[in-house]
Design a protein around this motif. Structure first.
Motif, mmCIF file in Angstrom:
data_model
loop_
_atom_site.group_PDB
_atom_site.id
_atom_site.type_symbol
_atom_site.label_atom_id
_atom_site.label_comp_id
_atom_site.label_asym_id
_atom_site.label_seq_id
_atom_site.Cartn_x
_atom_site.Cartn_y
_atom_site.Cartn_z
ATOM 1 N N VAL A 55 0.589 -1.145 -0.060
ATOM 2 C CA VAL A 55 -0.068 0.008 0.107
ATOM 3 C C VAL A 55 0.968 1.255 0.031
ATOM 4 O O VAL A 55 0.722 2.173 -0.977
ATOM 5 C CB VAL A 55 -0.882 0.091 1.332
ATOM 6 N N LYS A 56 2.070 1.292 0.672
ATOM 7 C CA LYS A 56 2.721 2.561 0.668
ATOM 8 C C LYS A 56 3.438 2.592 -0.591
ATOM 9 O O LYS A 56 3.418 3.852 -0.998
ATOM 10 C CB LYS A 56 3.820 2.043 1.847
ATOM 11 N N ILE A 57 3.774 1.595 -1.386
ATOM 12 C CA ILE A 57 4.594 1.856 -2.314
ATOM 13 C C ILE A 57 3.646 2.309 -3.511
ATOM 14 O O ILE A 57 3.698 3.205 -4.279
ATOM 15 C CB ILE A 57 5.037 0.672 -3.048
ATOM 16 N N PHE A 58 2.417 1.831 -3.427
ATOM 17 C CA PHE A 58 1.143 2.101 -4.180
ATOM 18 C C PHE A 58 0.858 3.929 -4.203
ATOM 19 O O PHE A 58 0.746 4.445 -5.024
ATOM 20 C CB PHE A 58 -0.152 1.428 -4.225
ATOM 21 N N LEU A 59 0.756 4.300 -2.874
ATOM 22 C CA LEU A 59 0.640 5.582 -2.653
ATOM 23 C C LEU A 59 1.639 6.261 -2.723
ATOM 24 O O LEU A 59 1.430 7.588 -3.325
ATOM 25 C CB LEU A 59 0.133 5.689 -1.192
ATOM 26 N N ALA A 60 2.866 5.620 -2.969
ATOM 27 C CA ALA A 60 4.186 6.714 -3.288
ATOM 28 C C ALA A 60 4.009 6.956 -4.853
ATOM 29 O O ALA A 60 4.357 8.000 -5.348
ATOM 30 C CB ALA A 60 5.566 6.013 -2.791
ATOM 31 N N GLN A 61 3.438 5.836 -5.616
ATOM 32 C CA GLN A 61 3.646 6.117 -6.931
ATOM 33 C C GLN A 61 2.558 6.529 -7.666
ATOM 34 O O GLN A 61 2.405 7.240 -8.643
ATOM 35 C CB GLN A 61 3.669 4.778 -7.569
ATOM 36 N N ASN A 62 1.147 6.845 -6.859
ATOM 37 C CA ASN A 62 -0.140 7.353 -7.040
ATOM 38 C C ASN A 62 -0.369 8.427 -5.938
ATOM 39 O O ASN A 62 -1.183 8.069 -5.164
ATOM 40 C CB ASN A 62 -1.072 6.262 -7.201
ATOM 41 N N ALA B 137 -4.135 8.995 -5.365
ATOM 42 C CA ALA B 137 -4.991 7.979 -5.189
ATOM 43 C C ALA B 137 -6.032 8.028 -4.291
ATOM 44 O O ALA B 137 -5.970 8.727 -3.259
ATOM 45 C CB ALA B 137 -4.090 6.707 -4.903
ATOM 46 N N ARG B 138 -7.347 7.457 -4.522
ATOM 47 C CA ARG B 138 -8.312 7.401 -3.467
ATOM 48 C C ARG B 138 -8.494 5.995 -3.049
ATOM 49 O O ARG B 138 -7.942 5.145 -3.546
ATOM 50 C CB ARG B 138 -9.561 7.825 -4.085
ATOM 51 N N PRO B 139 -9.488 5.829 -2.189
ATOM 52 C CA PRO B 139 -9.539 4.492 -1.548
ATOM 53 C C PRO B 139 -10.074 3.481 -2.750
ATOM 54 O O PRO B 139 -9.848 2.251 -2.797
ATOM 55 C CB PRO B 139 -10.666 4.600 -0.591
ATOM 56 N N GLU B 140 -10.933 3.874 -3.563
ATOM 57 C CA GLU B 140 -11.480 3.247 -4.838
ATOM 58 C C GLU B 140 -10.607 2.927 -5.714
ATOM 59 O O GLU B 140 -10.879 1.711 -6.453
ATOM 60 C CB GLU B 140 -12.667 4.038 -5.546
ATOM 61 N N ASP B 141 -9.598 3.478 -6.000
ATOM 62 C CA ASP B 141 -8.208 3.113 -6.712
ATOM 63 C C ASP B 141 -7.607 1.987 -6.476
ATOM 64 O O ASP B 141 -7.141 1.430 -7.245
ATOM 65 C CB ASP B 141 -7.385 4.323 -6.857
ATOM 66 N N GLN C 174 -7.817 -1.985 -7.714
ATOM 67 C CA GLN C 174 -6.987 -2.664 -8.663
ATOM 68 C C GLN C 174 -6.169 -3.939 -8.076
ATOM 69 O O GLN C 174 -5.874 -4.811 -8.988
ATOM 70 C CB GLN C 174 -6.240 -1.856 -9.453
ATOM 71 N N GLY C 175 -5.691 -3.746 -7.013
ATOM 72 C CA GLY C 175 -4.970 -4.984 -6.521
ATOM 73 C C GLY C 175 -5.157 -5.307 -5.209
ATOM 74 O O GLY C 175 -4.309 -6.268 -4.651
ATOM 75 N N PHE C 176 -5.616 -4.583 -4.199
ATOM 76 C CA PHE C 176 -5.509 -4.843 -2.826
ATOM 77 C C PHE C 176 -6.970 -5.138 -2.296
ATOM 78 O O PHE C 176 -7.382 -6.159 -1.802
ATOM 79 C CB PHE C 176 -5.187 -3.706 -1.986
ATOM 80 N N LEU C 177 -8.036 -4.602 -2.692
ATOM 81 C CA LEU C 177 -9.266 -4.801 -2.336
ATOM 82 C C LEU C 177 -10.316 -5.440 -3.157
ATOM 83 O O LEU C 177 -11.310 -4.839 -3.663
ATOM 84 C CB LEU C 177 -10.017 -3.340 -1.560
ATOM 85 N N ILE C 178 -9.982 -6.732 -3.629
ATOM 86 C CA ILE C 178 -10.553 -7.109 -4.807
ATOM 87 C C ILE C 178 -11.640 -8.249 -3.797
ATOM 88 O O ILE C 178 -11.519 -9.090 -3.052
ATOM 89 C CB ILE C 178 -9.600 -8.157 -5.380
ATOM 90 N N GLU C 179 -13.240 -7.799 -4.336
ATOM 91 C CA GLU C 179 -14.107 -8.528 -3.755
ATOM 92 C C GLU C 179 -14.557 -9.829 -4.173
ATOM 93 O O GLU C 179 -15.429 -10.645 -3.672
ATOM 94 C CB GLU C 179 -15.297 -7.667 -3.592
#
Length: 79
Positions: free
Chosen positions: A31-38, A41-45, A48-53
Motif C-alpha cells: 500500500v505504501k509503494i502504491f501511494l508513493a507512486q500514485n 489515489a483514492r480508496p476506490e483506486d 485494482q490490486g488490494f481490495l478485490i471482492e
C-alpha cells in the motif's frame, strides 16, 4: 533463526504467527509503494490490486503455469 525439534505443534504455531505478521507487513508495504507512486489515489483506486471482492484473486494459486510461485507456496504450506 529459531529451530524447533520434535514438536510439530509448536513449530506450526510459530510458523502460523510468522506468516500472519509477514502478510500484514507485506500488505502495508505494498500500500505504501502504491501511494508513493500514485499520490492522488483514492480508496476506490486501490481495488485494482488490494481490495478485490470477487474470487478472481485466487486463480494464480491454482494455475501451474503461474510465474509468481503462488501455487507452489500453497501446495507447500498445505502439507
Amino acid at each position: 533463526m529459531l529451530v524447533i525439534k520434535d514438536n510439530t505443534r509448536v513449530a506450526d504455531i510459530y510458523l502460523g504467527e510468522y506468516m500472519r505478521l509477514y502478510s500484514h507487513y507485506a500488505f502495508r508495504e505494498a500500500v505504501k509503494i502504491f501511494l508513493a507512486q500514485n499520490p492522488r489515489a483514492r480508496p476506490e483506486d486501490m481495488r485494482q490490486g488490494f481490495l478485490i471482492e470477487d474470487g478472481d484473486w485466487t486463480q494464480s494459486y491454482f494455475d501451474p503455469r503461474d510465474k509468481s510461485a503462488r501455487m507452489a507456496r500453497r501446495l507447500y504450506f498445505a502439507g
